[in-house]
Motif scaffolding. Structure first.
Motif, PDB file in Angstrom:
ATOM      1  N   GLU A 111       1.046  -1.232  -0.061  1.00 38.08           N
ATOM      2  CA  GLU A 111      -0.012  -0.017   0.109  1.00 38.08           C
ATOM      3  C   GLU A 111       0.749   1.264   0.049  1.00 38.08           C
ATOM      4  N   LEU A 112       2.005   1.181   0.728  1.00 34.68           N
ATOM      5  CA  LEU A 112       2.864   2.478   0.918  1.00 34.68           C
ATOM      6  C   LEU A 112       3.482   2.658  -0.715  1.00 34.68           C
ATOM      7  N   ALA A 113       3.974   1.608  -1.263  1.00 32.07           N
ATOM      8  CA  ALA A 113       4.575   1.742  -2.760  1.00 32.07           C
ATOM      9  C   ALA A 113       3.491   2.296  -3.611  1.00 32.07           C
ATOM     10  N   ASP A 114       2.075   1.681  -3.473  1.00 32.92           N
ATOM     11  CA  ASP A 114       0.950   2.316  -4.359  1.00 32.92           C
ATOM     12  C   ASP A 114       0.853   3.692  -4.178  1.00 32.92           C
ATOM     13  N   ILE A 115       0.897   4.173  -2.574  1.00 31.31           N
ATOM     14  CA  ILE A 115       0.649   5.513  -2.426  1.00 31.31           C
ATOM     15  C   ILE A 115       1.562   6.378  -3.121  1.00 31.31           C
ATOM     16  N   ALA A 116       2.920   5.915  -3.163  1.00 27.46           N
ATOM     17  CA  ALA A 116       4.047   6.727  -3.686  1.00 27.46           C
ATOM     18  C   ALA A 116       4.098   6.952  -5.198  1.00 27.46           C
ATOM     19  N   ARG A 117       3.415   5.726  -5.684  1.00 29.77           N
ATOM     20  CA  ARG A 117       3.252   5.668  -7.145  1.00 29.77           C
ATOM     21  C   ARG A 117       2.277   6.895  -7.872  1.00 29.77           C
ATOM     22  N   ARG A 118       1.133   6.610  -6.888  1.00 29.94           N
ATOM     23  CA  ARG A 118       0.028   7.598  -7.264  1.00 29.94           C
ATOM     24  C   ARG A 118       0.267   9.113  -6.802  1.00 29.94           C
ATOM     25  N   THR A 177      13.230  -7.257   2.688  1.00 31.43           N
ATOM     26  CA  THR A 177      12.662  -8.005   1.403  1.00 31.43           C
ATOM     27  C   THR A 177      12.022  -7.002   0.633  1.00 31.43           C
ATOM     28  N   TRP A 178      11.184  -6.242   1.238  1.00 29.45           N
ATOM     29  CA  TRP A 178      10.611  -5.416   0.224  1.00 29.45           C
ATOM     30  C   TRP A 178      11.434  -4.323  -0.328  1.00 29.45           C
ATOM     31  N   ALA A 179      12.322  -3.859   0.300  1.00 30.34           N
ATOM     32  CA  ALA A 179      13.298  -2.787  -0.222  1.00 30.34           C
ATOM     33  C   ALA A 179      14.046  -3.205  -1.264  1.00 30.34           C
ATOM     34  N   THR A 180      14.324  -4.461  -1.356  1.00 33.93           N
ATOM     35  CA  THR A 180      15.050  -5.137  -2.652  1.00 33.93           C
ATOM     36  C   THR A 180      14.215  -5.199  -3.817  1.00 33.93           C
ATOM     37  N   SER A 181      12.962  -5.078  -3.497  1.00 28.85           N
ATOM     38  CA  SER A 181      12.093  -5.149  -4.749  1.00 28.85           C
ATOM     39  C   SER A 181      11.662  -3.773  -5.468  1.00 28.85           C
ATOM     40  N   LEU A 182      11.850  -2.708  -4.401  1.00 33.68           N
ATOM     41  CA  LEU A 182      11.465  -1.414  -5.040  1.00 33.68           C
ATOM     42  C   LEU A 182      12.025  -0.909  -6.557  1.00 33.68           C
ATOM     43  N   PRO A 183      13.147  -1.087  -6.804  1.00 36.79           N
ATOM     44  CA  PRO A 183      13.771  -0.611  -8.033  1.00 36.79           C
ATOM     45  C   PRO A 183      13.005  -1.223  -9.217  1.00 36.79           C
ATOM     46  N   ALA A 184      12.696  -2.516  -9.233  1.00 37.40           N
ATOM     47  CA  ALA A 184      11.925  -3.033 -10.092  1.00 37.40           C
ATOM     48  C   ALA A 184      10.478  -2.634 -10.158  1.00 37.40           C
ATOM     49  N   ALA A 185      10.097  -1.959  -9.169  1.00 32.24           N
ATOM     50  CA  ALA A 185       8.659  -1.453  -9.148  1.00 32.24           C
ATOM     51  C   ALA A 185       8.649  -0.155  -9.324  1.00 32.24           C
ATOM     52  N   GLY A 186       9.857   0.630  -9.755  1.00 29.62           N
ATOM     53  CA  GLY A 186       9.807   1.983 -10.072  1.00 29.62           C
ATOM     54  C   GLY A 186       9.616   2.817  -8.775  1.00 29.62           C
ATOM     55  N   VAL A 187      10.107   2.681  -7.721  1.00 25.43           N
ATOM     56  CA  VAL A 187      10.027   3.319  -6.569  1.00 25.43           C
ATOM     57  C   VAL A 187      11.431   3.142  -5.695  1.00 25.43           C
ATOM     58  N   SER A 188      11.627   4.439  -5.152  1.00 24.43           N
ATOM     59  CA  SER A 188      13.140   4.799  -4.510  1.00 24.43           C
ATOM     60  C   SER A 188      12.490   4.842  -2.868  1.00 24.43           C
ATOM     61  N   LEU A 189      13.469   4.260  -2.235  1.00 25.95           N
ATOM     62  CA  LEU A 189      13.635   4.241  -0.839  1.00 25.95           C
ATOM     63  C   LEU A 189      14.500   5.413  -0.563  1.00 25.95           C
ATOM     64  N   VAL A 190      13.963   6.520   0.280  1.00 30.94           N
ATOM     65  CA  VAL A 190      14.702   7.631   0.559  1.00 30.94           C
ATOM     66  C   VAL A 190      14.618   7.976   2.034  1.00 30.94           C
ATOM     67  N   PRO A 191      15.334   8.875   2.543  1.00 32.25           N
ATOM     68  CA  PRO A 191      15.033   9.346   4.039  1.00 32.25           C
ATOM     69  C   PRO A 191      13.901  10.510   3.961  1.00 32.25           C
ATOM     70  N   VAL A 192      13.222  10.450   4.837  1.00 33.65           N
ATOM     71  CA  VAL A 192      12.075  11.626   5.016  1.00 33.65           C
ATOM     72  C   VAL A 192      12.769  12.982   4.749  1.00 33.65           C
ATOM     73  N   SER A 193      13.957  13.351   5.029  1.00 31.82           N
ATOM     74  CA  SER A 193      14.413  14.552   4.728  1.00 31.82           C
ATOM     75  C   SER A 193      14.620  14.852   3.301  1.00 31.82           C
ATOM     76  N   ALA A 194      14.694  13.860   2.361  1.00 27.05           N
ATOM     77  CA  ALA A 194      14.759  13.991   1.089  1.00 27.05           C
ATOM     78  C   ALA A 194      13.381  14.424   0.201  1.00 27.05           C
ATOM     79  N   LEU A 195      12.483  14.317   1.162  1.00 26.80           N
ATOM     80  CA  LEU A 195      11.168  14.636   0.450  1.00 26.80           C
ATOM     81  C   LEU A 195      10.901  16.259   0.557  1.00 26.80           C
TER      82      LEU A 195
END
Length: 90
Positions: free
Chosen positions: A44-51, A72-90
């Motif tokens: 759901e978090l990844a879906d929110i990020a994409r939307r 496990t989820w973090a390793t799947s993010l690049p293929a899903a087109g999502v980047s994991l970043v610190p809150v300070s990067a938003l």
């Protein structure tokens, strides 16, 4: 002094994020500490990020199941087109 409850850490983290001028927390990853529920919240978090372009999630109590599911989820993010970043990067 009373012991800290899992929800206390979440509220504290959300208040800290909001006080720093960051956007609010979109969801708590481990409201229900089961593996399946954590996986669903991460999806759901990844879906929110994409939307919306970004999403903020917090962990209430970093137990081994939560840490495992996050790793496990973090390793799947690049293929899903999502980047994991610190809150300070938003």
């Amino acid at each position: 002094m009373e012991p800290c409850r899992p929800g206390d850490a979440v509220v504290g983290a959300q208040n800290e994020i909001e006080a720093a001028g960051q956007r609010r927390v979109d969801l708590v990853i481990d409201e229900s500490p089961s593996r399946a529920d954590i996986d669903a919240r991460l999806a759901e978090l990844a879906d929110i990020a994409r939307r919306t372009g970004s999403a903020v999630g917090v962990v209430g109590a970093p137990d081994p199941v939560t840490v495992d599911r996050l790793a496990t989820w973090a390793t799947s993010l690049p293929a899903a087109g999502v980047s994991l970043v610190p809150v300070s990067a938003l």
